[in-house]
Design an enzyme around this catalytic site. Structure first.
Site, mmCIF file in Angstrom:
data_model
loop_
_atom_site.group_PDB
_atom_site.id
_atom_site.type_symbol
_atom_site.label_atom_id
_atom_site.label_comp_id
_atom_site.label_asym_id
_atom_site.label_seq_id
_atom_site.Cartn_x
_atom_site.Cartn_y
_atom_site.Cartn_z
ATOM 1 N N GLU A 229 -4.835 7.753 -3.025
ATOM 2 C CA GLU A 229 -5.350 6.518 -2.446
ATOM 3 C C GLU A 229 -5.660 5.499 -3.543
ATOM 4 O OE1 GLU A 229 -5.079 6.476 0.712
ATOM 5 O OE2 GLU A 229 -6.080 4.603 1.270
ATOM 6 N N HIS B 186 1.737 4.530 -2.813
ATOM 7 C CA HIS B 186 1.832 5.992 -2.636
ATOM 8 C C HIS B 186 3.213 6.498 -3.091
ATOM 9 C CE1 HIS B 186 -1.903 6.882 -0.565
ATOM 10 N NE2 HIS B 186 -1.678 5.994 0.395
ATOM 11 N N HIS C 105 0.831 -1.206 0.000
ATOM 12 C CA HIS C 105 0.000 0.000 0.000
ATOM 13 C C HIS C 105 0.869 1.262 0.000
ATOM 14 C CE1 HIS C 105 -3.718 2.298 1.199
ATOM 15 N NE2 HIS C 105 -2.804 3.117 1.696
ATOM 16 N N GLU C 106 1.792 1.325 0.924
ATOM 17 C CA GLU C 106 2.638 2.525 1.026
ATOM 18 C C GLU C 106 3.562 2.656 -0.187
ATOM 19 O OE1 GLU C 106 1.829 4.737 3.140
ATOM 20 O OE2 GLU C 106 0.519 3.465 4.358
#
Lengths: 499, 499
Positions: free
Chosen positions: B293, B267, B263-264
């Site tokens: 997101e 980003h 997830h990170e």
């Protein structure tokens, strides 16, 4: 403005500088520990801008005037007076250099550093030599602007160790030469101490597990201290309650990371122990390079190399490395940790031969600034001196003249404090041992008893007192190199059965 | 001044802001990852000062004038024009608030955050309620200063997701409610998928070893990215070539750190891929919260939860955990990773029920600003809505209304973008799958093929284009929530055999 108004203005100025210093410290620590390389250029440009902002605040001529006024006011409290005096010197030594020359010098130091890196990688002193020559010329010019009647190299020595000069260092290194050169020769010729078990395979993850135990033993508390890893271990911080250290692990060396950990924790503990009321001011640091080094060396050599220290810590180390150390006795281990062997690289040198590495650098620096030594052929001069004092000769320049970074950025006068620190430490330890039972404290896991003594007699002052005042207050006498030499002679005579 | 002179002045202003932002980013990352707690107060005070310095530069009225002049010049290039427009909005939205009120609000947010922390620890909403009420009042006042005729909550929604408002979000969440509430009910009533093996004991050091493999697979390159650990994972950075992410390891959960890592990295990859010419300018970021997101969720849900992804990565995971996963087949593992179960805590929610957590927050925020919901008794309102939409009820406020930090610092309008991002991602992935063989890329260890598609169609723009423009350019059509709902229905109908 009355005194209070002046103080408010002064304190606001101090606070603003401290904010930029905090930022630059964090950015610097981040850069050396974790920051991705590809972002360097972006960050460095902006770091330079912020340094410039700090420089403008630091050298604000209005503040120099205000400081002069403060110092003339007899109602000024003694702590602020001391800080103001130190700020005045800082401003004076900086503003006397024309700004364009200052910036030019910064750029030269940068390219000189890069040239040094390249030269070291290629083992070619000739790449670095022209830069070294320029750096020396620029340093000379910068010091001339100060208009002091003190000879240049003496000024440099004084910058790192206030009160020191060539005369005193000549006496200091003269004593070292006289007693250590023959001692090192006798140690070299004696039957050697077995230490090969220190250099077996020691997996880094297991070393790290032991470091956690060690940091707790040293009272390097996570609430105010954080340890990371870097190629070149260092200590830095933002305030007394925020100190960062680093260490370096070697797969085939169990003792290197341990000693570098203890060494850096010595620096960090010194700054942590400074009176927290000084946080953010010029008083919140070790008073001199020599004093700082005295505390790191005191931790590393005078505490962490004792049998008492290992009586408490060796069982945990053995447990971590049963295959490598299971059959090595405590005495064998402690003897191995204290082995002395002439070698080429300063940062890997043992306690006994280390000061000779410094002596060589001091003699070269002195010669460079007195004009008796030239940068041309300096690699050979270097090798000849190693041969003369330590009986070893570098096969490549990276292990010879190019090994240290210090000259590339013009840090002349800094090296001598490394040896001085060890000698300071000997005198401090002698006094400490006369007042508290150091071995009992180390043996029983009460390292804080030693730290408390050091805090009370040395650390808490920060820059409030000069190094020689602290020495006198703590030990009751002037600095005396013989305590250091007695200590080394006694220790190595016993270890190598030289009697 | 001619255009070039104006641009030089403008670029200098942009550079100065970027220097402070770089410093504040590094200080912030340091604080959240490694900085010792006892130094917080010292650092925070100085960080606040540096933020103030940045604020003064940002809101320089002379710059607003210069920007207006630049925008009137028809020779201004389109990229600078876009940046100048964004800066103009930034300045306008900030300077309209009187400085003392701005500072007062900052202080309120700080104490509100502390009250929230205490309330959460004590499971007592009544400690936080008065602060929440004040924060809402202050936010209302701040937005009123803008003098816009858009209703307040619409302005807030627009700040996080330009172009969005209640009308559009009502339609969006209305569609979610209509199709997901019955789907979740059917999943809940169906035969459950076995996933208990994900929650055995997984030693953190072994998890970390797998993370190294995973980061290499994801092309999160150490030259521009660094991962650390924190309680709450995040992504930040100083420029496209310096991105930092964090993850959190749980001893009894093998999948949590993996998914938070992916997830990170989503980003971080977005920001890394932005055109590096925008570094240091307002264009160098994701264009909106929803778009940011969308990329993290795309990585996490649409790539890292596929069978193809695990065909490549599962063998290494099994090898790392032979006892825990040795007898678990690839299909069993992938099914377990995709399990959906209504739960109380948003950050632990699965892909299917996650948007319902957001729907609840959106309805509450809307009610708070429309005046139909009060902060008094909001804990009960919260619990009732969880019961209604997810069939679960919190036993303590820390797992209910107090679970999220967002409202304590006044981030209203932010939550909805979390659900929007997942929906954006569905539409992007559908298009990407029509143009490249995503599964083949994932299966054969060519994650960069997916990244390159995203970079070309989404990432490289930074803030040059609005989110809806990017959506249209990338997928050829307007945003359509049905792709998201079709995807979820299709996926969970198959996984839970609902046909």
């Amino acid at each position: 403005m009355n005194l209070n108004e002046k103080l408010q203005k002064y304190n606001d100025w101090v606070f603003r500088m401290s904010a930029y210093r905090m930022a630059l410290a964090v950015i610097g620590i981040d850069k050396l520990t974790v920051a991705p390389e590809a972002g360097s250029d972006y960050r460095d440009k902006r770091t330079a801008f912020l340094s410039g902002e700090l420089f403008s605040i630091e050298t604000d001529p209005e503040m120099l005037k205000l400081i002069e006024e403060l110092l003339e006011d007899e109602n000024l409290d003694s702590e602020t007076r001391r800080a103001a005096e130190l700020y005045r010197k800082m401003i004076h030594d900086t503003v006397c250099i024309p700004k364009d020359e200052y910036v030019e010098a910064m750029e030269l130091m940068n390219s000189s550093y890069n040239a040094w890196l390249e030269a070291k990688m290629k083992n070619d002193y000739s790449i670095f030599e022209p830069y070294l020559k320029k750096v020396i010329a620029v340093k000379k010019k910068q010091y001339e602007y100060r208009g002091s009647d003190m000879p240049l190299y003496d000024q440099m020595l004084d910058d790192y160790e206030p009160g020191m000069n060539r005369e005193k260092y000549d006496a200091f290194f003269g004593a070292l030469k006289e007693r250590l050169v023959p001692l090192i020769r006798r140690v070299t010729e004696a039957e050697q101490v077995e230490d090969s078990f220190l250099y077996l395979n020691y997996p880094v993850s297991d070393q790290k597990a032991f470091t956690d135990t060690l940091l707790a033993y040293l009272h390097f508390d996570p609430s105010w201290g954080y340890q990371n890893e870097t190629e070149h271990p260092f200590t830095n911080g933002t305030c007394s309650n925020d100190m960062r250290t680093t260490t370096k692990y070697l797969e085939n060396n169990v003792i290197s990371a341990i000693l570098s950990t203890v060494h850096e924790v010595g620096h960090a503990t010194y700054q942590h122990d400074v009176d927290p009321r000084y946080d953010g001011t010029i008083l919140a640091d070790g008073i001199s390079s020599g004093m700082h080094e005295s505390q790191s060396r005191l931790f590393e050599n005078y505490l962490a190399k004792t049998k008492a220290f290992w009586e408490c810590n060796y069982p945990a180390l053995q447990k971590q490395f049963p295959q490598q150390l299971g059959s090595v006795s405590l005495d064998q281990f402690v003897d191995a940790v204290n082995v002395a062997k002439p070698s080429l690289v300063r940062t890997e040198a043992d306690e006994l031969t280390y000061p000779m590495h410094i002596l060589i650098r001091y003699e070269i620096e002195k010669g460079l600034f007195e004009g008796t030594i030239s940068t041309e052929g300096l690699d050979k001069t270097w090798d000849d001196m190693y041969e003369k004092y330590l009986g070893v000769r570098a096969e490549k320049a990276s292990a010879g003249i190019l090994q240290d970074v210090h000259w590339s950025d013009g840090s002349f006068g800094y090296f001598p404090t490394y040896a001085l620190g060890s000698a300071f430490a000997a005198q401090f330890v002698r006094k400490m041992r006369s007042e508290i039972d150091v071995d009992e404290a180390l043996r029983t896991g009460h390292f804080e008893i030693c730290v408390n003594w050091l805090k009370e007699h040395i650390h808490h002052y920060g820059c409030l007192l000069e190094a020689d005042e602290i020495m006198k207050k703590a030990t009751g006498e002037e600095f005396n190199v013989n305590y250091y030499l007695d200590y080394l002679e006694d220790k190595y005579t016993k270890l190598y059965h030289l009697d």
